[in-house]
Design a protein around this motif. Sequence first.
Motif, mmCIF file in Angstrom:
data_model
loop_
_atom_site.group_PDB
_atom_site.id
_atom_site.type_symbol
_atom_site.label_atom_id
_atom_site.label_comp_id
_atom_site.label_asym_id
_atom_site.label_seq_id
_atom_site.Cartn_x
_atom_site.Cartn_y
_atom_site.Cartn_z
ATOM 1 N N GLU A 215 7.510 69.904 57.574
ATOM 2 C CA GLU A 215 8.872 70.032 57.058
ATOM 3 C C GLU A 215 8.979 71.283 56.166
ATOM 4 O O GLU A 215 9.989 71.980 56.190
ATOM 5 C CB GLU A 215 9.223 68.755 56.290
ATOM 6 C CG GLU A 215 10.685 68.411 56.205
ATOM 7 C CD GLU A 215 11.427 68.312 57.530
ATOM 8 O OE1 GLU A 215 10.792 68.115 58.596
ATOM 9 O OE2 GLU A 215 12.651 68.466 57.508
ATOM 10 N N ALA B 237 7.151 74.042 56.501
ATOM 11 C CA ALA B 237 7.132 75.216 57.384
ATOM 12 C C ALA B 237 8.497 75.408 58.040
ATOM 13 O O ALA B 237 8.927 76.534 58.279
ATOM 14 C CB ALA B 237 6.038 75.058 58.441
ATOM 15 N N ALA B 238 9.192 74.300 58.329
ATOM 16 C CA ALA B 238 10.481 74.399 59.021
ATOM 17 C C ALA B 238 11.619 74.761 58.070
ATOM 18 O O ALA B 238 12.531 75.483 58.449
ATOM 19 C CB ALA B 238 10.796 73.074 59.729
ATOM 20 N N GLN B 239 11.567 74.250 56.833
ATOM 21 C CA GLN B 239 12.725 74.433 55.943
ATOM 22 C C GLN B 239 12.660 75.695 55.081
ATOM 23 O O GLN B 239 13.672 76.110 54.540
ATOM 24 C CB GLN B 239 12.873 73.216 55.009
ATOM 25 C CG GLN B 239 13.385 71.965 55.696
ATOM 26 C CD GLN B 239 13.877 70.923 54.694
ATOM 27 O OE1 GLN B 239 14.386 71.263 53.637
ATOM 28 N NE2 GLN B 239 13.727 69.660 55.037
ATOM 29 N N GLY C 159 15.360 70.428 50.899
ATOM 30 C CA GLY C 159 14.769 71.637 50.321
ATOM 31 C C GLY C 159 15.791 72.744 50.116
ATOM 32 O O GLY C 159 15.421 73.898 49.891
ATOM 33 N N ASN C 160 17.084 72.420 50.174
ATOM 34 C CA ASN C 160 18.117 73.452 50.018
ATOM 35 C C ASN C 160 18.095 74.012 48.594
ATOM 36 O O ASN C 160 17.991 73.260 47.634
ATOM 37 C CB ASN C 160 19.498 72.862 50.319
ATOM 38 C CG ASN C 160 19.614 72.379 51.761
ATOM 39 O OD1 ASN C 160 18.604 72.234 52.449
ATOM 40 N ND2 ASN C 160 20.816 72.120 52.220
ATOM 41 N N GLN D 130 10.330 68.487 65.187
ATOM 42 C CA GLN D 130 10.346 68.944 63.807
ATOM 43 C C GLN D 130 10.028 70.432 63.719
ATOM 44 O O GLN D 130 10.587 71.161 62.909
ATOM 45 C CB GLN D 130 9.301 68.125 63.035
ATOM 46 C CG GLN D 130 9.371 68.248 61.541
ATOM 47 C CD GLN D 130 8.224 67.524 60.867
ATOM 48 O OE1 GLN D 130 7.360 66.935 61.524
ATOM 49 N NE2 GLN D 130 8.198 67.568 59.548
ATOM 50 N N TYR D 131 9.114 70.880 64.572
ATOM 51 C CA TYR D 131 8.572 72.232 64.429
ATOM 52 C C TYR D 131 7.930 72.601 65.767
ATOM 53 O O TYR D 131 7.332 71.749 66.425
ATOM 54 C CB TYR D 131 7.514 72.208 63.328
ATOM 55 C CG TYR D 131 6.950 73.554 62.943
ATOM 56 C CD1 TYR D 131 7.658 74.412 62.104
ATOM 57 C CD2 TYR D 131 5.698 73.951 63.412
ATOM 58 C CE1 TYR D 131 7.121 75.642 61.735
ATOM 59 C CE2 TYR D 131 5.164 75.182 63.042
ATOM 60 C CZ TYR D 131 5.882 76.019 62.208
ATOM 61 O OH TYR D 131 5.350 77.232 61.841
ATOM 62 N N ARG E 150 13.666 72.817 66.944
ATOM 63 C CA ARG E 150 13.862 71.820 65.891
ATOM 64 C C ARG E 150 15.262 71.218 65.993
ATOM 65 O O ARG E 150 16.243 71.942 66.176
ATOM 66 C CB ARG E 150 13.676 72.488 64.526
ATOM 67 C CG ARG E 150 13.912 71.578 63.328
ATOM 68 C CD ARG E 150 13.568 72.298 62.041
ATOM 69 N NE ARG E 150 14.088 71.646 60.855
ATOM 70 C CZ ARG E 150 13.456 70.685 60.168
ATOM 71 N NH1 ARG E 150 12.255 70.276 60.565
ATOM 72 N NH2 ARG E 150 13.992 70.140 59.102
ATOM 73 N N ARG F 285 22.205 65.788 56.486
ATOM 74 C CA ARG F 285 20.835 65.962 56.970
ATOM 75 C C ARG F 285 20.427 64.664 57.642
ATOM 76 O O ARG F 285 20.377 63.606 57.028
ATOM 77 C CB ARG F 285 19.873 66.295 55.830
ATOM 78 C CG ARG F 285 18.441 66.493 56.317
ATOM 79 C CD ARG F 285 17.503 66.858 55.182
ATOM 80 N NE ARG F 285 17.687 68.243 54.764
ATOM 81 C CZ ARG F 285 17.154 69.301 55.399
ATOM 82 N NH1 ARG F 285 16.420 69.105 56.470
ATOM 83 N NH2 ARG F 285 17.356 70.507 54.948
ATOM 84 N N ASN G 177 23.716 72.028 46.205
ATOM 85 C CA ASN G 177 22.504 71.674 46.958
ATOM 86 C C ASN G 177 21.944 70.309 46.565
ATOM 87 O O ASN G 177 20.835 69.961 46.969
ATOM 88 C CB ASN G 177 21.395 72.724 46.804
ATOM 89 C CG ASN G 177 21.719 74.002 47.542
ATOM 90 O OD1 ASN G 177 22.300 73.946 48.620
ATOM 91 N ND2 ASN G 177 21.361 75.131 46.954
#
Lengths: 302, 419
Positions: free
Chosen positions: A23, A25-27, A174-175, B230-231, B303, B341, B410
């Motif tokens: 997560e 690495a993706a965000q 993670g914003n 996810q990735y 993703r 989300r 956020n």
Amino acid sequence: MTQDYQLDHLDELEAESMFVLREVAAQFERPAILFSGGKDSIVVTHLAAKAFAPARIPMPLVHIDTGHNFLETLEFRDALAERLGVQLVVGSVQATIDAGRVREETGAQASRNRLQTTTLLDTIEEGKYDACIGGARRDEEKARAKERFFSHRDDFGQWDPKHQRPELWNLFNGNHMPGEHFRVFPLNNWTELDIWNYITREKIALPSLYFAHDRKCVVRDGVILAHSEHLPHRDGETPEMMRVRFRTLGDLTITGAIASDADTLEKITAEVAATRITERGGRVDDKRSETSMEDRKKEGYF
Amino acid sequence: MSTTNQNSLLRFTTAGSVDDGKSTLIGRLLYDSKSIFEDQLEAVENSSRKKGLENADLSLLTDGLRAEREQGITIDVAYRYFATPRRKFIIADTPGHVQYTRNMVTGASTADLAIILIDARHGLVEQTHRHSFIASLLGIKHLVVCVNKMDLVDFNEDAYQTITSAFRNFSSRLDIPDIKFIPISALLGDNVVEASAKMPWYEGGTLLSHLEEVHVGSDRNLQDCRFPIQYVIRPQTDEARDFRGYAGRIASGVFKVGDEVVALPSGMQSSVKEIFVGADAVERAFPPQSVTITLESDIDLSRGDMLVRENNQPQSLQEIDAQLCWMGEEGLNPGVRYIVRHGTTEVKSMIREVLYKVDINTLHRNEDDKQVGMNDIARVRLRTASPLLADDYRRNRTTGSFILIDPGTNLTVAAGFVS
């Protein structure tokens, strides 16, 4: 292999941690792993290697070198980075001191523990890292029991424990605004015993300091400290040879050893399972006050 | 998978305030299972003495933040850990007073089981209803109702039976299949870890033995195959030039090598070529494993996409009816385009309508007051900028849940349940 689609607890913890690492690495644009050389950050690095296999870990290892590290830690760090083909970034506390950004502590309790925070925040800013992954666990210390997986830091690197984002299910938010960053703790739900059982199961290599060995030590206020050039002697202290091992690895000057004969992973795990003192019980830095960990964390400490 | 350490993990949540003995109960579980260390106990005893208390105040074990210690309150969800030779436990301990709903929803979102404490002298109170309703809303399948302070009602069976039948009456309105009652005295330890000699009329087991034995494995949805990507792993090294793996955590169902799968939203078909846990190839994967899946055909997924089976697909929703638990300090603002989300996707949304609010103590619907503020539960209709691949929360806690993020700050402002 289980027949009833049940995971044992180590598999479940591993799955959770791998999910958290992916997560990140993706965000995030520029994540990094904060690598202390201790067993927890070694386990994080092992989990990252698993999470991204067969690719390399897509983020650097960042090490804050206080200049008071055990030599074994540094050698181990270099060999691990080389073996995994991961970039190693080193932030130097000595350089921060030389640049006049911080002043070395003096006196009987002097250590570089707190000075690291400035070097750490400088290194994060230089590298423009927006997520820094650490090996801290909630069971370690009371100020960590309320830590999130994704823990927000403002643009001064500070933690605000009273205004943390609620963390629901496995939906990690993670914003963030430019300049802010996150600390991420994939091992939150692990205990010290889980870590040792997992290291044993996965056959993860560790620095030799974790295993029982003979070393010159001084006993100060009930804490066994390694004898070294960085530890000024007090009156009446004479180093003597002892059979010891370390439960955590911080700076030479503050990390207490325990008297132990455990020289294999199996013996260490058995010793940890039977012990009645927490692993940070030997950390001089935590004993400064009841909330010393919280105070350091608010400033941006690991 | 390990063969040496086959004990499973149980995540549970406890809710309540200081007076109902929750801290004492947790302290008892930790202490009697030898999970408190000597230096921790010593520190707590020292702090208790400084505050002029006679007995160790076990809440000090995790009320570690300065503000909490100074004000004697718990601010946030605290996580505690203990293990017996049979199981490892994670307790999400949530405070009962300020921001109670927000904290309890957070703690319950990852729990398999909830413990509700009832004071034997007072019976069911407003807080009992609130906690039980939240456990039900969160889809927790196992509830343990501990009738505590039995020592203060002379371990009387009638007092216990009156409370259990009142709770059974009330709980017919909840959606919790497994409810267990245990009469205890957390203070004296009766029926917590050790069986009580003072309540021979109670024939069930202790709280700890129930926690060790309760079977939660069948709560996982093994029918509906859902793999949110996810990735994407593309090593582009010499050894693995053409490798393209989809990393993620199995949300539900069982995936096996050779299975025909459909990628959503594109609808493209392929079959599972390999499944990896780290570098090790495995034959199948099930929740909550984190795996990497490769496909036979060369299709390009990213993703937010999802692998499913052709004959069992999630709904593709753009108009969504959902319950919200509001967590933001600022109330719901219909003009804000909150970010949803959901799983591994993020999409903008608009709240079209607040249908009603739920009174969390009585479960009554309120259609007149539609101002949604912190700790409110409301039913809303929202529209997303693109469709979500979702299931009903009752059927799937992973694909049925989402959070709302305020795009200006956020911050996470709400938990959402698709229903």
